[in-house]
Design an enzyme around this catalytic site. Structure first.
Site, PDB file in Angstrom:
ATOM      1  CD  GLU A 107      58.723  84.490  39.568  1.00  0.00           C
ATOM      2  OE1 GLU A 107      58.888  85.700  39.777  1.00  0.00           O
ATOM      3  OE2 GLU A 107      59.494  83.633  39.993  1.00  0.00           O
ATOM      4  CB  CYS A 120      61.473  76.784  33.223  1.00  0.00           C
ATOM      5  SG  CYS A 120      61.438  76.183  34.911  1.00  0.00           S
ATOM      6  CB  CYS A 127      56.382  74.190  46.550  1.00  0.00           C
ATOM      7  SG  CYS A 127      56.667  72.406  46.501  1.00  0.00           S
ATOM      8  CB  CYS A 131      63.412  71.272  49.247  1.00  0.00           C
ATOM      9  SG  CYS A 131      62.353  69.956  48.604  1.00  0.00           S
ATOM     10  CB  CYS A 134      63.738  74.948  47.268  1.00  0.00           C
ATOM     11  SG  CYS A 134      62.545  75.554  46.043  1.00  0.00           S
ATOM     12  N   GLY A 182      56.473  74.736  42.329  1.00  0.00           N
ATOM     13  CA  GLY A 182      55.514  73.687  42.656  1.00  0.00           C
ATOM     14  C   GLY A 182      56.000  72.280  42.400  1.00  0.00           C
ATOM     15  CD  GLU A 183      56.600  67.134  43.184  1.00  0.00           C
ATOM     16  OE1 GLU A 183      57.784  67.365  43.418  1.00  0.00           O
ATOM     17  OE2 GLU A 183      56.236  66.435  42.205  1.00  0.00           O
ATOM     18  CB  SER A 214      61.747  68.434  37.671  1.00  0.00           C
ATOM     19  OG  SER A 214      62.501  68.402  38.866  1.00  0.00           O
ATOM     20  CB  SER A 236      64.569  67.105  43.112  1.00  0.00           C
ATOM     21  OG  SER A 236      64.170  67.976  42.105  1.00  0.00           O
ATOM     22  CG  HIS A 238      68.615  67.795  45.570  1.00  0.00           C
ATOM     23  ND1 HIS A 238      69.184  68.247  44.411  1.00  0.00           N
ATOM     24  CD2 HIS A 238      67.299  68.146  45.493  1.00  0.00           C
ATOM     25  CE1 HIS A 238      68.263  68.855  43.673  1.00  0.00           C
ATOM     26  NE2 HIS A 238      67.115  68.789  44.302  1.00  0.00           N
ATOM     27  CB  CYS A 356      67.252  75.919  39.776  1.00  0.00           C
ATOM     28  SG  CYS A 356      67.451  75.256  38.171  1.00  0.00           S
TER      29      CYS A 356
HETATM   30  N1  SAH Z   1      59.283  70.641  42.691  1.00  0.00           N
HETATM   31  C1  SAH Z   1      59.957  70.034  41.633  1.00  0.00           C
HETATM   32  C2  SAH Z   1      60.226  70.930  40.446  1.00  0.00           C
HETATM   33  C3  SAH Z   1      60.669  72.349  40.719  1.00  0.00           C
HETATM   34  S1  SAH Z   1      62.259  72.667  41.328  1.00  0.00           S
HETATM   35  C4  SAH Z   1      61.236  69.406  42.124  1.00  0.00           C
HETATM   36  O1  SAH Z   1      61.639  69.674  43.240  1.00  0.00           O
HETATM   37  O2  SAH Z   1      61.811  68.621  41.369  1.00  0.00           O
HETATM   38  C5  SAH Z   1      63.398  72.486  39.960  1.00  0.00           C
HETATM   39  C6  SAH Z   1      64.794  72.083  40.418  1.00  0.00           C
HETATM   40  O3  SAH Z   1      65.497  73.159  41.054  1.00  0.00           O
HETATM   41  C7  SAH Z   1      64.752  70.960  41.442  1.00  0.00           C
HETATM   42  O4  SAH Z   1      65.710  69.987  41.161  1.00  0.00           O
HETATM   43  C8  SAH Z   1      65.098  71.687  42.713  1.00  0.00           C
HETATM   44  O5  SAH Z   1      65.563  70.796  43.680  1.00  0.00           O
HETATM   45  C9  SAH Z   1      66.121  72.672  42.229  1.00  0.00           C
HETATM   46  N2  SAH Z   1      66.366  73.771  43.168  1.00  0.00           N
HETATM   47  C10 SAH Z   1      65.509  74.263  44.085  1.00  0.00           C
HETATM   48  N3  SAH Z   1      66.109  75.273  44.775  1.00  0.00           N
HETATM   49  C11 SAH Z   1      67.344  75.424  44.268  1.00  0.00           C
HETATM   50  C12 SAH Z   1      68.429  76.332  44.548  1.00  0.00           C
HETATM   51  N4  SAH Z   1      68.309  77.276  45.452  1.00  0.00           N
HETATM   52  N5  SAH Z   1      69.552  76.195  43.812  1.00  0.00           N
HETATM   53  C13 SAH Z   1      69.635  75.266  42.836  1.00  0.00           C
HETATM   54  N6  SAH Z   1      68.653  74.406  42.532  1.00  0.00           N
HETATM   55  C14 SAH Z   1      67.515  74.471  43.239  1.00  0.00           C
HETATM   56 FE1  SF4 Z   2      58.930  72.263  46.187  1.00  0.00          FE
HETATM   57 FE2  SF4 Z   2      60.694  71.387  44.356  1.00  0.00          FE
HETATM   58 FE3  SF4 Z   2      61.233  73.555  45.876  1.00  0.00          FE
HETATM   59 FE4  SF4 Z   2      61.199  71.130  46.991  1.00  0.00          FE
HETATM   60  S1  SF4 Z   2      62.644  71.853  45.389  1.00  0.00           S
HETATM   61  S2  SF4 Z   2      60.270  72.995  47.845  1.00  0.00           S
HETATM   62  S3  SF4 Z   2      59.567  70.148  45.858  1.00  0.00           S
HETATM   63  S4  SF4 Z   2      59.637  73.382  44.366  1.00  0.00           S
END
Ligand code: SAH
Ligand code: SF4
Length: 372
Positions: A107, A120, A127, A131, A134, A182-183, A214, A236, A238, A356
């Site tokens: 996406e 974005c 991924c 996390c 996510c 993805g990462e 990110s 990220s 958190h 996000c």
């Molecule tokens: N994998 C990378 C980039 C993609 S995620 C990373 O983790 O940084 C982009 C951002 O959205 C990250 O900061 C992630 O932690 C955050 N994110 C993921 N799931 C989320 C959710 N359910 N609510 C708010 N932010 C979220």
């Molecule tokens: Fe992957 Fe980023 Fe989601 Fe973590 S927050 S599962 S690294 S996409």
């Protein structure tokens, strides 16, 4: 009937055997062109047609002689990923579900704002990290996106936004964030190749200052990214203790907070004008107390920083709740008082699950419905 579908299959096969030029750096394009017996200067012309003018058909390259255009079409294609679904949110956010050559999907989201337009993009299908907050991390099928699949997301957004020729001062697509699925640092080589193409001055020319990568904290790749690409960095974070971060962002078990903070401290050319962004998802009762805010300030002390507070975006089956607005405000005020800008990220496109951490969820649900 059978014959025509066979012919179609054959045609598609031939197409897929042709080399997609949007996967190539300028040096690789030059090689590809000269290997076919064409002079070097053709590479420059073709590069400009692809990256400055958005052309997808060799027949439109009107400074190249017709027989040469036909020759090029025998070996090469200029393609975009197919769009299997396009949605527009009531706030103007656009989301494309793209279908890749092997049938996988990813996406891309365009977020228009008053002073900018941010795309974005995804770096992987799904991924491998998990996390806990996510949704992308719950997807089983994962693979890296190729260079042309990464660039293709930008090309197709530019097509749709009417951005050609590129480099227009009133462009609508001004910024790129690698914050989709993805990462990106697990697919560093392809991401780096693609970003170099997109930054190239005689192409789309989006500067490194307008690109943000990110990462969940793949420490060994952070320095490389800084030196080779010099794009903006977002982490990220958190959580401010290893215990909690191990739970929320499990890659923390491998790259602990102190090593992550050191890597960021050493990221090249950080300054107050160019700060690292710490992303911090606000989870009700989990990481949103005033004590957490104070510990956060201590942790990043001395690093030019901005804290991006992201209210948790729920998804079906998620185990967390979004922090209450007054908790978020209190947290933001503590961080701001310590001298760090602490914008709260307004969820964009949540009506189309484009916010996000919601990416992919909609398509997964759709397929579940289709199977039923
Ligand atoms: N994998 C990378 C980039 C993609 S995620 C990373 O983790 O940084 C982009 C951002 O959205 C990250 O900061 C992630 O932690 C955050 N994110 C993921 N799931 C989320 C959710 N359910 N609510 C708010 N932010 C979220
Ligand atoms: Fe992957 Fe980023 Fe989601 Fe973590 S927050 S599962 S690294 S996409």
């Amino acid at each position: 009937m059978i014959q025509s579908s066979l012919a179609r299959a054959e045609n598609t096969k031939q197409q897929s055997e042709l080399q997609n030029l949007t996967a190539l750096s300028f040096a690789e394009l030059t090689n590809a062109v000269t290997e076919r017996g064409l002079p070097k200067f053709r590479a420059k012309q073709i590069w400009s047609w692809i990256w400055r003018h958005g052309v997808t058909d060799f027949q439109d390259m009107n400074n190249i002689a017709k027989p040469v255009r036909a020759e090029l079409a025998k070996y090469f294609v200029i393609t975009r990923p197919a769009v299997s679904r396009r949605q527009q949110s009531s706030d103007g956010t656009l989301k494309w579900l793209i279908r890749l050559a092997d049938g996988q999907e990813a996406e891309t989201v365009y977020i228009p704002e008053e002073d900018r337009g941010t795309l974005c993009i995804s770096s992987q299908v799904g991924c491998t990290l998990t996390c806990s907050f996510c949704h992308t991390g719950t997807q089983r099928l994962v693979r890296n996106l190729t260079v042309d699949e990464i660039c293709g997301q930008i090309l197709l957004a530019m097509d749709e936004l009417g951005e050609w020729p590129s480099g227009n001062p009133s462009r609508r697509l001004t910024n790129i964030v690698l914050m989709g699925m993805g990462e990106p640092l697990f697919n560093y080589n392809n991401v780096a190749e693609a970003m170099k193409i997109i930054m190239s001055g005689d192409g789309i020319a989006i500067s490194k200052r307008r690109i943000t990568l990110s990462t969940s904290g793949i420490v060994p790749e952070i320095a490389r990214c800084g030196v080779e690409l010099g794009v903006n960095l977002a982490i990220s974070l958190h959580a401010v203790t290893d215990t909690l971060r191990n739970e929320l962002v499990p890659i923390n078990k491998k790259y602990k907070l102190n090593t992550l903070i050191d890597a960021v401290r050493n990221y090249p050319s950080l300054s107050n004008a160019r700060r690292v962004t710490w992303e911090y998802v606000m989870l009700d009762g989990v990481n949103d107390s005033p004590e957490d805010a104070k510990a956060l300030i201590k942790l990043i002390s001395g690093i030019p920083s901005k804290i991006n507070l992201i209210p948790f975006n729920p998804w079906p089956g998620s185990q967390y709740n979004t922090s209450k607005p007054d908790k978020i405000e209190r947290f933001a005020a503590i961080v701001l008082k310590a001298g760090y800008p602490s914008p709260v990220r307004t969820p964009r496109g949540s009506d189309i699950l484009a916010a996000c951490g919601q990416l992919k969820s909609d398509s997964v649900r759709l397929r579940a419905r289709e199977r039923a």
